[in-house]
Every structure is written in C-alpha cells, then in structure tokens.
Design a protein around this motif. Structure first.
Motif, PDB file in Angstrom:
ATOM      1  N   SER A  92       0.824  -1.217   0.000  1.00 24.10           N
ATOM      2  CA  SER A  92       0.000   0.000   0.000  1.00 24.10           C
ATOM      3  C   SER A  92       0.854   1.262   0.000  1.00 24.10           C
TER       4      SER A  92
ATOM      5  N   VAL B  99      -0.452   4.436  11.162  1.00 27.46           N
ATOM      6  CA  VAL B  99      -0.918   3.526  10.115  1.00 27.46           C
ATOM      7  C   VAL B  99      -1.612   2.352  10.789  1.00 27.46           C
ATOM      8  N   THR B 100      -2.903   2.223  10.567  1.00 31.83           N
ATOM      9  CA  THR B 100      -3.656   1.081  11.077  1.00 31.83           C
ATOM     10  C   THR B 100      -3.818   0.071   9.952  1.00 31.83           C
ATOM     11  N   CYS B 101      -3.593  -1.191  10.258  1.00 28.47           N
ATOM     12  CA  CYS B 101      -3.739  -2.222   9.223  1.00 28.47           C
ATOM     13  C   CYS B 101      -3.998  -3.565   9.874  1.00 28.47           C
TER      14      CYS B 101
ATOM     15  N   THR C 187      -4.465  -7.015  14.079  1.00 32.01           N
ATOM     16  CA  THR C 187      -4.905  -5.696  13.645  1.00 32.01           C
ATOM     17  C   THR C 187      -4.384  -4.686  14.655  1.00 32.01           C
TER      18      THR C 187
ATOM     19  N   GLU D 274      -6.014  -3.831   4.464  1.00 33.78           N
ATOM     20  CA  GLU D 274      -6.811  -2.791   5.131  1.00 33.78           C
ATOM     21  C   GLU D 274      -5.919  -1.700   5.728  1.00 33.78           C
TER      22      GLU D 274
ATOM     23  N   LYS E 218      -4.702   1.846   6.562  1.00 33.04           N
ATOM     24  CA  LYS E 218      -5.344   3.149   6.730  1.00 33.04           C
ATOM     25  C   LYS E 218      -4.330   4.131   7.331  1.00 33.04           C
TER      26      LYS E 218
ATOM     27  N   LYS F 273      -2.687   7.724   8.500  1.00 35.98           N
ATOM     28  CA  LYS F 273      -3.166   8.966   9.092  1.00 35.98           C
ATOM     29  C   LYS F 273      -2.036   9.980   9.069  1.00 35.98           C
TER      30      LYS F 273
ATOM     31  N   GLY G  54      -1.880   4.514  -1.206  1.00 40.80           N
ATOM     32  CA  GLY G  54      -2.624   3.388  -0.667  1.00 40.80           C
ATOM     33  C   GLY G  54      -2.902   2.274  -1.646  1.00 40.80           C
TER      34      GLY G  54
END
Length: 310
Positions: free
Chosen positions: A47, A82-84, A103, A143, A145, A147, A153
């Motif tokens: 990503s 970074v959330t994944c 996660t 997934e 995400k 910030k 992405g």
C-alpha cells in the motif's frame, strides 16, 4: 523439497499474493542456536509504504519471535499513524501453514508489532516448518489506513520474495591482520588497510590513531567497512558477526577484542568501536600492543548472512 524447488514454490505463491512478502531463511539452525540473534528482511512495499520482517531468537528462550516493522521514511514526527490488518505466517513445506492474524496501529511509539513467542523450537521442527535447515516466513498486509501521511494506498498485484542465507565463515579465510609500521608517524585523521575478501564481499579496516567521536583524544578507533561484491550477482544487505582486535605482541597474546553483529547495507557501510583501546593502555609498553612503533590490528569473521530477492 530441494532449494530450487522451494524457491520456485515461494515465487509462485508471491505472484498470487498482493501486499505479501516471503522470506526464506537458509541456515535456520544458526538462528536457533543464537549465533545470529536476529534476521531482518529486505525492504518490501505494501500500500505504497515500506516494511520489513524481523525474526529473532533472543527474546524468549527456546522460541522464535516474529514481527512486522514499518520503515517508511515518511513515518516521522509524533503524529503519523498507520492502522492495518496483517497475517504473519510460517509456510509449511509439507502440510498446512501456521498463521496468526493481527490488527494494530503503527505509530511513533510503536513501529513494530508481532509475537514474542511465535513458535517454539520444538514445534518448528514438526509439521514441515523446518526442512533441510530452511524455514519460510511471510507477512500479508491488508486494510491499510494511513493517518497524516501522503500515500496513495494502492496495493501491489503480486507479492515479493527473498532468500536470506546464514553461513559460518571457514576458519581458513576468516582473519585479516593489518601491520601498521611507524605508528607514531600517522598524523592524519584516519588510515585504511588494503582491501580483502571474505565471503561474497570486499572489506577493509579504517583506524583513527587519535580516536573519533567519544574516543577522540583518548582512544584509538577501529571500524570495519564493506565495499563491493565479489561478483555481479545482485545481492543486498550483508550481516556480519565478527571480532575487531588490537593484537598483543607478547607471548601471552592477551588481545583487546570486541564482538559485533552488524548489518551492512547501502546506508550503513561501516561499523566498529570509537573506543577500541585507550591511548594510555596503547602506549603502556607492558601491555605489548605497541612494540618498536609497530601495531597490529585485525578482524576475525565468525558468521555471515546475505540476502537477495528471488
């Protein structure tokens, strides 16, 4: 399964897995015995962000630890996040993979996540995870995400794979000694040895007779530098476990030596010790380091690891 067959299987799986990276460790016993304390993968992208895998043997006794580490240069400052979701796996060479999903949010306070006790040595030796001293680790990231980061992405259409080889250096080609005559005449800031070859790399030593950094004015400093590869085969980072030495010329042979495990890459091409030997000890004739204005310094290689993309 032979090495070529295993490499082919990994490459085929990588082609079918987006945002995934596979790391084949060849010589796993050297990690399990803690000759190597950690193995870092080559860089890979998921990503539009850069990551690494970390495998450690020194976190929990008798176990292998496995982590995902975000290393992107854009992840700086206190606010990025970074959330994944990601899946860390051991690839079975005979049966079913061992997979553990996570996660988490990666940020300035926590840039790596994983498991300190991912698998015990006992279980690793079962179910086809360790075959012919080879083990395959993998991570798949989904997934994502970000910030406060400027990233597109976009996921890759296929994954990547690498081979990391851990080897013990042959005793016949493990040492290099540099004789420095007329040591007192070395007025420059630093001096370099001749180049020499160990394993797939060309190396040389750099000595600072009056020290550098926190050794300036009080110690001699000694560093191991890496140069080119011996062949044109495309390889990447090299981890070396070695001892830097100032040799005692007396029969006692009480050398001053320090052991290091360092990763040499395009960004980190030298490692060593700024306080290798205090000047006070060097000039004390009873210590036997400086005799007739001659000094001997050297390096002994114990183990090497090399990595290359498959």
């Amino acid at each position: 399964m032979g090495l070529m067959s295993l490499e082919g299987t990994i490459k085929d799986r990588a082609k079918k897995s987006s945002n995934a990276h596979f790391m084949l460790i060849d010589g796993m016993s050297k990690l399990m015995s803690e000759h190597f304390k950690r193995c870092d993968s080559l860089d890979f992208y998921a990503s539009d962000l850069k990551w690494k895998l970390i495998v450690r043997s020194d976190t929990v006794k008798g176990s292998i630890s496995f982590y995902l580490w975000i290393t992107d240069s854009r992840c700086v400052g206190p606010n990025w996040e970074v959330t994944c979701s990601f899946k860390l796996s051991l690839v079975s060479q005979t049966g079913h993979d061992l997979c553990k999903p996570f996660t988490f949010a990666f940020n300035a306070k926590q840039d790596s996540w994983g498991h300190n006790n991912f698998i015990t040595h006992e279980v690793l030796k079962k179910d086809g995870f360790l075959v012919n001293d080879r083990t395959v680790f993998s991570a798949e990231i989904t997934e994502v995400k970000p910030k406060f980061l400027h990233v597109n992405g976009v996921s890759r259409n296929m994954g990547t794979a690498e081979r990391l080889k851990l080897t013990e250096v042959s005793r016949n080609n493990s040492k290099f000694t540099w004789k420095i005559s007329e040591f007192s005449s070395f007025n420059g800031e630093h001096h370099s040895s001749h180049e020499f070859t160990v394993g797939p790399r060309i190396w040389y030593l750099v000595m600072y007779p009056k020290g550098i950094s926190d050794g300036a004015g009080n110690s001699i400093s000694l560093f191991l530098h890496v140069s080119d590869y011996v062949t044109d085969v495309p390889k990447e980072a090299t981890t070396a476990i070695y001892k830097l030495r100032v040799l005692d010329q007396r029969p006692k042979r009480n050398h001053r030596e320090f052991r290091a495990e360092c990763r040499f890459s395009s960004n980190s091409r030298h490692w060593g010790f700024s306080k290798m030997l205090p000047l006070e000890e060097l000039y004390n004739a009873s210590n036997g380091y400086l005799v007739n204005d001659e000094l001997y310094v050297g390096v002994e290689f114990l183990f090497l690891s090399t990595s290359e993309y498959l």
